[in-house]
Design an enzyme around this catalytic site. Structure first.
Site, PDB file in Angstrom:
ATOM      1  N   ASP A  23      -4.924   0.422   6.105  1.00  0.00           N
ATOM      2  CA  ASP A  23      -5.611   0.246   7.384  1.00  0.00           C
ATOM      3  C   ASP A  23      -6.803   1.192   7.541  1.00  0.00           C
ATOM      4  O   ASP A  23      -7.916   0.745   7.819  1.00  0.00           O
ATOM      5  CB  ASP A  23      -4.638   0.422   8.558  1.00  0.00           C
ATOM      6  CG  ASP A  23      -3.521  -0.612   8.542  1.00  0.00           C
ATOM      7  OD1 ASP A  23      -3.598  -1.546   7.728  1.00  0.00           O
ATOM      8  OD2 ASP A  23      -2.580  -0.487   9.336  1.00  0.00           O
ATOM      9  N   GLU A  29      -0.699   8.755  11.077  1.00  0.00           N
ATOM     10  CA  GLU A  29       0.217   7.624  11.322  1.00  0.00           C
ATOM     11  C   GLU A  29       1.637   8.013  10.880  1.00  0.00           C
ATOM     12  O   GLU A  29       2.615   7.731  11.564  1.00  0.00           O
ATOM     13  CB  GLU A  29      -0.243   6.362  10.564  1.00  0.00           C
ATOM     14  CG  GLU A  29      -1.601   5.816  11.027  1.00  0.00           C
ATOM     15  CD  GLU A  29      -1.534   4.397  11.583  1.00  0.00           C
ATOM     16  OE1 GLU A  29      -0.537   4.011  12.213  1.00  0.00           O
ATOM     17  OE2 GLU A  29      -2.522   3.658  11.384  1.00  0.00           O
ATOM     18  N   ASP A  48       0.814  -1.234   0.000  1.00  0.00           N
ATOM     19  CA  ASP A  48       0.000   0.000   0.000  1.00  0.00           C
ATOM     20  C   ASP A  48       0.835   1.265   0.000  1.00  0.00           C
ATOM     21  O   ASP A  48       0.413   2.273  -0.551  1.00  0.00           O
ATOM     22  CB  ASP A  48      -1.018   0.007   1.151  1.00  0.00           C
ATOM     23  CG  ASP A  48      -0.393   0.047   2.522  1.00  0.00           C
ATOM     24  OD1 ASP A  48       0.760  -0.399   2.680  1.00  0.00           O
ATOM     25  OD2 ASP A  48      -1.060   0.529   3.456  1.00  0.00           O
ATOM     26  N   GLY A  89      -1.014  -4.024  18.658  1.00  0.00           N
ATOM     27  CA  GLY A  89       0.203  -4.624  18.108  1.00  0.00           C
ATOM     28  C   GLY A  89       0.034  -6.063  17.659  1.00  0.00           C
ATOM     29  O   GLY A  89       1.011  -6.798  17.538  1.00  0.00           O
TER      30      GLY A  89
HETATM   31  P1  ADP Z   1      -1.518  -2.221  15.411  1.00  0.00           P
HETATM   32  O1  ADP Z   1      -1.148  -3.328  14.486  1.00  0.00           O
HETATM   33  O2  ADP Z   1      -2.323  -2.718  16.563  1.00  0.00           O
HETATM   34  O3  ADP Z   1      -2.122  -1.065  14.697  1.00  0.00           O
HETATM   35  P2  ADP Z   1       0.526  -0.252  15.903  1.00  0.00           P
HETATM   36  O4  ADP Z   1       1.885  -0.341  16.511  1.00  0.00           O
HETATM   37  O5  ADP Z   1       0.388   0.287  14.547  1.00  0.00           O
HETATM   38  O6  ADP Z   1      -0.137  -1.695  16.047  1.00  0.00           O
HETATM   39  O7  ADP Z   1      -0.407   0.656  16.836  1.00  0.00           O
HETATM   40  C1  ADP Z   1      -0.492   0.447  18.216  1.00  0.00           C
HETATM   41  C2  ADP Z   1      -0.536   1.792  18.892  1.00  0.00           C
HETATM   42  O8  ADP Z   1      -1.830   2.408  18.687  1.00  0.00           O
HETATM   43  C3  ADP Z   1      -0.407   1.698  20.407  1.00  0.00           C
HETATM   44  O9  ADP Z   1       0.950   1.663  20.796  1.00  0.00           O
HETATM   45  C4  ADP Z   1      -1.095   2.971  20.851  1.00  0.00           C
HETATM   46  O10 ADP Z   1      -0.257   4.093  20.690  1.00  0.00           O
HETATM   47  C5  ADP Z   1      -2.233   3.109  19.847  1.00  0.00           C
HETATM   48  N1  ADP Z   1      -3.500   2.514  20.327  1.00  0.00           N
HETATM   49  C6  ADP Z   1      -4.225   1.548  19.715  1.00  0.00           C
HETATM   50  N2  ADP Z   1      -5.355   1.273  20.421  1.00  0.00           N
HETATM   51  C7  ADP Z   1      -5.337   2.083  21.497  1.00  0.00           C
HETATM   52  C8  ADP Z   1      -6.202   2.277  22.625  1.00  0.00           C
HETATM   53  N3  ADP Z   1      -7.331   1.578  22.777  1.00  0.00           N
HETATM   54  N4  ADP Z   1      -5.860   3.206  23.551  1.00  0.00           N
HETATM   55  C9  ADP Z   1      -4.736   3.921  23.403  1.00  0.00           C
HETATM   56  N5  ADP Z   1      -3.884   3.774  22.389  1.00  0.00           N
HETATM   57  C10 ADP Z   1      -4.155   2.882  21.444  1.00  0.00           C
HETATM   58 MG    MG Z   2      -1.135   0.088  13.228  1.00  0.00          MG
END
Ligand code: ADP
Ligand code: MG
Length: 396
Positions: A182, A170, A41, A132
């Site tokens: 996403d 992002e 993407d 994550g």
């Molecule tokens: P993913 O594959 O889950 O998107 P990423 O590393 O891209 O993994 O994103 C995870 C990040 O998104 C977390 O470290 C946090 O900063 C944020 N995040 C996601 N969900 C929440 C939530 N419910 N509350 C707070 N932060 C969140």
């Molecule tokens: Mg992510």
């Protein structure tokens, strides 16, 4: 784990306890599973995701002043605790990279102040998506806030506008150079359909996808290895793709087709960059073929494409981890039609196309293999393609 309805009830109660009013509205944005089309993407390529039912919920009430207050609930916040919200004045928002989760709400709010958002807001966020695990909890968070604030303030942005804004958040605020996959999957998902998205022009069409009608299940295997995209090699992969484009004098890897791959590879001297290039170009072709297979109900060939996609991510793009390789290997040994890691990699989840009767045996075999190698046990589920982000009319 609390049920969906209970959790929303808990979130509403928490909102009232924290801010002393009821939320004016609740917006839901789902996570996603990418069936195939990985790391394409941000290379103007093809992807084939679907939104899942697990979602992030943003509860909001607008304020009369310029203060934004926000807190995020933990999934098991029972009994309801009064969270201490983070506070920021809209004028204090800046376009800078932040290392905490506030990058997402602050990034969205910063960008929306340039689209007519004039007053602040009180917000509680509650998410069902594991962080994550490759199911895009980050885009779901940003999409629930982006859609919610746009609708709350009638800002008139389209879903594509919001997806582009979430991508910018992002990239710029969270420091992850990801593409539009996403947020677009979260915002445009449709029940029992895949979203066949061409990120060259962001056009998409829906592909009905119902493996159970062919006595198959799409099994999701969460390896429980948590990635941290921004601190991982994700940014390095994106940089490598830019280097390849410079080598080839193209603006994106989409300009390299399978037919001219060999001649393109001759122009790249680095063996590592050759492999990266091969992954992206062959993956785009696998997405096209996967769509043909689904439309022809050829799930055997679809399974083979999934497995080839995994091998390419493992060997050429080098974004898999041993736990995901093991899940894929065991799934195939146990009779699955195909399997692959899904999401950006470096941990997260895998998917497997499983003949219906053998689902239990596959799960058991993967768990046993993990146990034998001393890995934390994986979690399993059967995700169903679900509707994209919406306002939850039934709760307020
Ligand atoms: P993913 O594959 O889950 O998107 P990423 O590393 O891209 O993994 O994103 C995870 C990040 O998104 C977390 O470290 C946090 O900063 C944020 N995040 C996601 N969900 C929440 C939530 N419910 N509350 C707070 N932060 C969140
Ligand atoms: Mg992510």
């Amino acid at each position: 784990m609390p049920t969906h309805a209970t959790s929303i009830g808990v979130a509403i109660q928490s909102f009232e306890n924290t801010y002393g009013v009821r939320p004016s509205g609740i917006w839901r944005a789902p996570g996603r599973v990418n069936l195939i089309g990985e790391h394409t993407d941000y290379n103007c390529g093809l992807v084939l995701p679907f939104a899942i039912s697990e979602s992030c919920f943003a509860l909001m009430t607008p304020r009369n002043d310029q203060l934004m207050r926000i807190c995020s609930l933990k999934e098991t916040t029972i009994p309801v605790t009064i969270e201490s919200p983070h506070e920021i004045h809209l004028d204090a928002l800046e376009p800078k990279t932040m290392s905490t989760w506030l990058a997402y709400p602050y990034g969205i709010a910063y960008l929306l102040t340039h689209h007519g958002m004039k007053t602040g807001c009180d917000i509680v966020v509650y998410s069902q998506i594991p962080i994550g695990s490759g199911l895009s909890s980050s885009a779901a968070l940003a999409c629930s806030l982006g859609l919610g604030l746009c609708e709350l303030y009638s800002l008139g942005l389209s879903r594509l506008d919001i997806a582009q804004m979430v991508r910018q958040v992002e990239n710029t605020f969270a420091g992850v150079p990801s593409g539009i996959l996403d947020p677009l999957a979260s915002l445009t998902g449709k029940l029992d359909n895949l979203v066949y998205l061409d990120t060259l022009d962001n056009s998409y069409r829906y592909i009905p996808f119902n493996p159970t009608s062919c006595d198959l299940e799409l099994l999701l295997i969460d390896s429980n290895v948590r990635h941290r995209l921004s601190t991982s090699q994700y940014a390095q992969r994106s940089q490598e793709c830019l280097e390849i484009c410079e080598n080839l004098s193209v603006t994106s890897l989409r300009e390299v087709s399978l037919d001219n791959l060999e001649s393109a590879l001759e122009l790249i001297s680095s063996p590592v960059l050759k492999r990266r290039c091969r992954h992206v170009v062959t993956e785009n072709r696998r997405v096209e073929l996967a769509v043909e297979c689904i439309e022809n109900q050829d799930f055997v060939q679809l399974g083979a494409l999934l497995t080839q996609g995994h091998e390419s991510l493992r060997d050429d793009f080098e974004v898999s981890v041993p736990e995901l390789d093991m899940a894929v290997e065991v799934a195939i040994t146990r009779g699955c039609l195909g399997a692959r890691m899904t999401g950006g990699g470096f941990g997260g989840s895998a998917i497997a196309l499983v003949p219906k009767g053998s689902s239990e045996a596959v799960r058991k075999a993967i768990s046993e293999a993990y146990d034998k190698h001393g890995y934390a046990l994986p979690d399993f589920s059967i995700p169903r393609p679900s509707q994209g982000a919406t306002r939850q009319e039934d709760y307020c």
